[in-house]
Write a protein that holds these residues in place. Structure first.
Motif, PDB file in Angstrom:
ATOM      1  N   GLU A  87      65.794  23.753  64.042  1.00  0.00           N
ATOM      2  CA  GLU A  87      64.671  23.600  64.979  1.00  0.00           C
ATOM      3  C   GLU A  87      63.598  22.542  64.016  1.00  0.00           C
ATOM      4  N   GLN A  88      62.648  21.968  64.726  1.00  0.00           N
ATOM      5  CA  GLN A  88      61.696  21.001  64.115  1.00  0.00           C
ATOM      6  C   GLN A  88      60.949  21.755  63.192  1.00  0.00           C
ATOM      7  N   ARG A  89      60.825  21.397  61.918  1.00  0.00           N
ATOM      8  CA  ARG A  89      60.104  22.027  60.834  1.00  0.00           C
ATOM      9  C   ARG A  89      59.277  21.327  60.093  1.00  0.00           C
ATOM     10  N   ASP A  90      57.935  21.854  59.612  1.00  0.00           N
ATOM     11  CA  ASP A  90      57.293  21.086  58.462  1.00  0.00           C
ATOM     12  C   ASP A  90      57.932  21.205  57.164  1.00  0.00           C
ATOM     13  N   PRO A  91      57.681  20.143  56.224  1.00  0.00           N
ATOM     14  CA  PRO A  91      58.411  20.194  54.927  1.00  0.00           C
ATOM     15  C   PRO A  91      58.064  21.490  54.348  1.00  0.00           C
ATOM     16  N   ALA A  92      56.868  21.937  54.393  1.00  0.00           N
ATOM     17  CA  ALA A  92      56.505  23.185  53.734  1.00  0.00           C
ATOM     18  C   ALA A  92      57.318  24.352  53.794  1.00  0.00           C
ATOM     19  N   TRP A  93      57.896  24.220  55.039  1.00  0.00           N
ATOM     20  CA  TRP A  93      58.917  25.385  55.544  1.00  0.00           C
ATOM     21  C   TRP A  93      60.025  25.448  54.504  1.00  0.00           C
ATOM     22  N   LEU A  94      60.524  24.504  53.925  1.00  0.00           N
ATOM     23  CA  LEU A  94      61.678  24.492  53.180  1.00  0.00           C
ATOM     24  C   LEU A  94      61.506  25.161  51.831  1.00  0.00           C
ATOM     25  N   ALA A  95      60.300  25.769  51.463  1.00  0.00           N
ATOM     26  CA  ALA A  95      60.058  26.552  50.328  1.00  0.00           C
ATOM     27  C   ALA A  95      61.008  27.635  50.248  1.00  0.00           C
ATOM     28  N   GLY A  96      61.786  27.671  49.079  1.00  0.00           N
ATOM     29  CA  GLY A  96      62.657  28.774  49.092  1.00  0.00           C
ATOM     30  C   GLY A  96      63.871  28.762  49.760  1.00  0.00           C
ATOM     31  N   ARG A  97      64.215  27.849  50.460  1.00  0.00           N
ATOM     32  CA  ARG A  97      65.291  27.775  51.553  1.00  0.00           C
ATOM     33  C   ARG A  97      66.531  27.326  50.977  1.00  0.00           C
ATOM     34  N   ARG A  98      67.556  27.407  51.734  1.00  0.00           N
ATOM     35  CA  ARG A  98      68.942  26.914  50.946  1.00  0.00           C
ATOM     36  C   ARG A  98      69.120  25.791  51.762  1.00  0.00           C
ATOM     37  N   VAL A  99      69.549  24.755  50.980  1.00  0.00           N
ATOM     38  CA  VAL A  99      69.673  23.384  51.501  1.00  0.00           C
ATOM     39  C   VAL A  99      71.074  22.876  50.949  1.00  0.00           C
ATOM     40  N   ALA A 100      71.921  22.510  51.982  1.00  0.00           N
ATOM     41  CA  ALA A 100      73.051  21.772  51.537  1.00  0.00           C
ATOM     42  C   ALA A 100      73.008  20.145  51.100  1.00  0.00           C
ATOM     43  N   VAL A 101      73.741  19.876  50.205  1.00  0.00           N
ATOM     44  CA  VAL A 101      73.789  18.441  49.731  1.00  0.00           C
ATOM     45  C   VAL A 101      75.226  17.919  49.639  1.00  0.00           C
ATOM     46  N   PRO A 102      75.421  16.518  49.513  1.00  0.00           N
ATOM     47  CA  PRO A 102      76.852  16.081  49.343  1.00  0.00           C
ATOM     48  C   PRO A 102      77.207  16.172  48.126  1.00  0.00           C
ATOM     49  N   SER A 103      76.379  16.232  47.146  1.00  0.00           N
ATOM     50  CA  SER A 103      76.693  15.858  45.882  1.00  0.00           C
ATOM     51  C   SER A 103      75.363  16.081  45.013  1.00  0.00           C
ATOM     52  N   VAL A 129      76.419  22.474  47.233  1.00  0.00           N
ATOM     53  CA  VAL A 129      77.076  21.467  47.511  1.00  0.00           C
ATOM     54  C   VAL A 129      78.315  21.627  48.382  1.00  0.00           C
ATOM     55  N   MET A 130      78.258  20.690  49.502  1.00  0.00           N
ATOM     56  CA  MET A 130      79.395  20.577  50.343  1.00  0.00           C
ATOM     57  C   MET A 130      79.907  19.271  50.858  1.00  0.00           C
ATOM     58  N   PRO A 131      81.166  19.135  51.280  1.00  0.00           N
ATOM     59  CA  PRO A 131      81.455  17.678  51.727  1.00  0.00           C
ATOM     60  C   PRO A 131      80.670  17.141  52.838  1.00  0.00           C
ATOM     61  N   PHE A 132      80.093  15.995  52.870  1.00  0.00           N
ATOM     62  CA  PHE A 132      79.257  15.716  53.830  1.00  0.00           C
ATOM     63  C   PHE A 132      79.427  15.996  55.372  1.00  0.00           C
ATOM     64  N   HIS A 133      80.733  15.708  55.780  1.00  0.00           N
ATOM     65  CA  HIS A 133      81.228  16.145  57.111  1.00  0.00           C
ATOM     66  C   HIS A 133      81.124  17.627  57.402  1.00  0.00           C
ATOM     67  N   GLU A 134      80.823  18.539  56.552  1.00  0.00           N
ATOM     68  CA  GLU A 134      80.704  19.664  56.853  1.00  0.00           C
ATOM     69  C   GLU A 134      79.492  20.539  56.991  1.00  0.00           C
ATOM     70  N   ILE A 135      78.217  19.589  56.613  1.00  0.00           N
ATOM     71  CA  ILE A 135      77.086  19.737  56.473  1.00  0.00           C
ATOM     72  C   ILE A 135      76.335  19.962  57.958  1.00  0.00           C
ATOM     73  N   MET A 136      76.319  19.247  58.641  1.00  0.00           N
ATOM     74  CA  MET A 136      75.911  19.303  60.147  1.00  0.00           C
ATOM     75  C   MET A 136      76.157  20.456  60.775  1.00  0.00           C
ATOM     76  N   PRO A 137      77.996  20.681  60.881  1.00  0.00           N
ATOM     77  CA  PRO A 137      78.187  22.073  61.631  1.00  0.00           C
ATOM     78  C   PRO A 137      77.660  23.130  60.796  1.00  0.00           C
ATOM     79  N   ALA A 138      77.452  23.323  59.604  1.00  0.00           N
ATOM     80  CA  ALA A 138      76.802  24.440  58.894  1.00  0.00           C
ATOM     81  C   ALA A 138      75.342  24.618  59.134  1.00  0.00           C
ATOM     82  N   VAL A 139      74.697  23.512  59.279  1.00  0.00           N
ATOM     83  CA  VAL A 139      73.360  23.611  59.810  1.00  0.00           C
ATOM     84  C   VAL A 139      73.280  24.225  61.179  1.00  0.00           C
ATOM     85  N   ARG A 140      73.989  23.634  61.956  1.00  0.00           N
ATOM     86  CA  ARG A 140      73.998  24.036  63.616  1.00  0.00           C
ATOM     87  C   ARG A 140      74.387  25.450  63.538  1.00  0.00           C
TER      88      ARG A 140
END
Length: 278
Positions: A87-103, A129-140
């Motif tokens: 969902e559309q989020r403000d950057p401050a919402w990310l505090a303490g959240r789990r974020v996937a990155v490609p490396s 960390v996860m392969p970049f092509h797996e990130i969007m499905p994981a967020v979805r």
């Protein structure tokens, strides 16, 4: 000679002529196709390949053994990593959240951490960390709260129903007025670097002069990508900096890694090695 780069359209487009024996005087190349997270790690291990595409962010770990070549890589404008959520989020919402990155040794990760230091009070939570092509499905699918994506995801994320929180490249360009350093070409310092640089630059020029000849090779390795998306990918990531970093390119790399050193995101290193190919 051994070379490793990703199966992404910009890399296969750039190196098509080099690895198909179309550059006069160049040796035969044996190709390893690998995600950048793999090559970032491979470059730090004994027995790493002779020529590799890695992230600019990984350079501090490898510059004693490898030289940065001023051609063949990915650096530009309007091509930075994107931070996506369900969902559309403000950057401050990310505090303490789990974020996937490609490396954790990617430029995408460095840009994200530098951006978050300014925009996310208290900082983000767990980095996964996860392969970049797996990130969007994981967020979805709600497996992670947000994902940092690269490559062709810029053109396809809306098809996953995802929303853009921030464009790391736009932030970087606004903050520094410099292009975005993404993928670097490195080669062992024991090689004939001048010759190698010439062969790679000739491969870039060949690709531009003969774009139709690389299409089959590009699409063979594109990961379930339409020809239209592949072309958009190439048009965005293969540019004047691919042929020659130039002063603006070197300045961008030095700015990124200088800030990263200050934030403790990469180890201290001799910045002069970025321009020193001896």
């Amino acid at each position: 000679m051994q070379i490793a780069f990703s199966p992404c359209p910009n890399d296969t487009f750039v190196f098509h002529a080099l690895v198909h024996g179309l550059i006069p005087g160049a040796p035969d190349f044996k190709v390893t196709y690998a995600d950048i997270n793999i090559t970032n790690t491979l470059a730090t291990q004994p027995g790493g390949l002779e020529v590799m595409k890695i992230s600019y962010a990984a350079l501090p770990w490898v510059l004693s053994e490898y030289a940065l070549l001023p051609c063949g890589g990915a650096l530009g404008r309007g091509c930075g990593p994107l931070l996506l959520t369900q969902e559309q989020r403000d950057p401050a919402w990310l505090a303490g959240r789990r974020v996937a990155v490609p490396s954790e040794r990617s430029t995408a990760y460095l840009l994200f951490r530098l951006w978050a230091a300014q925009q996310v009070p208290g900082g983000v939570g767990e980095i996964i960390v996860m392969p970049f092509h797996e990130i969007m499905p994981a967020v979805r699918d709600g497996k992670i709260d947000a994902g940092l994506v690269i490559h062709e995801a810029r053109f396809t994320y809306s098809s996953y129903g995802l929303k853009l929180v921030a464009d790391m490249g736009s932030w970087w360009e606004s903050d520094t007025k410099l292009p975005i350093p993404l993928g670097a070409i490195i080669a062992r310092r024991s090689l004939d670097l001048a010759a190698l640089e010439g062969w790679i630059r000739a491969s870039v020029q060949y690709a531009w002069a003969n774009p139709e000849l690389s299409k089959q090779y590009v699409m063979e390795h594109a990961q379930e990508m339409s020809p239209e998306v592949a072309k958009s990918h190439i048009d965005l990531y293969v540019n004047e900096f691919t042929a020659n970093l130039g002063e603006a390119g070197y300045n961008a790399v030095e700015a990124l890694l200088g800030r990263a050193v200050e934030e403790g995101l990469v180890p201290q290193f001799d910045m002069a090695l970025l321009r020193n190919k001896s």
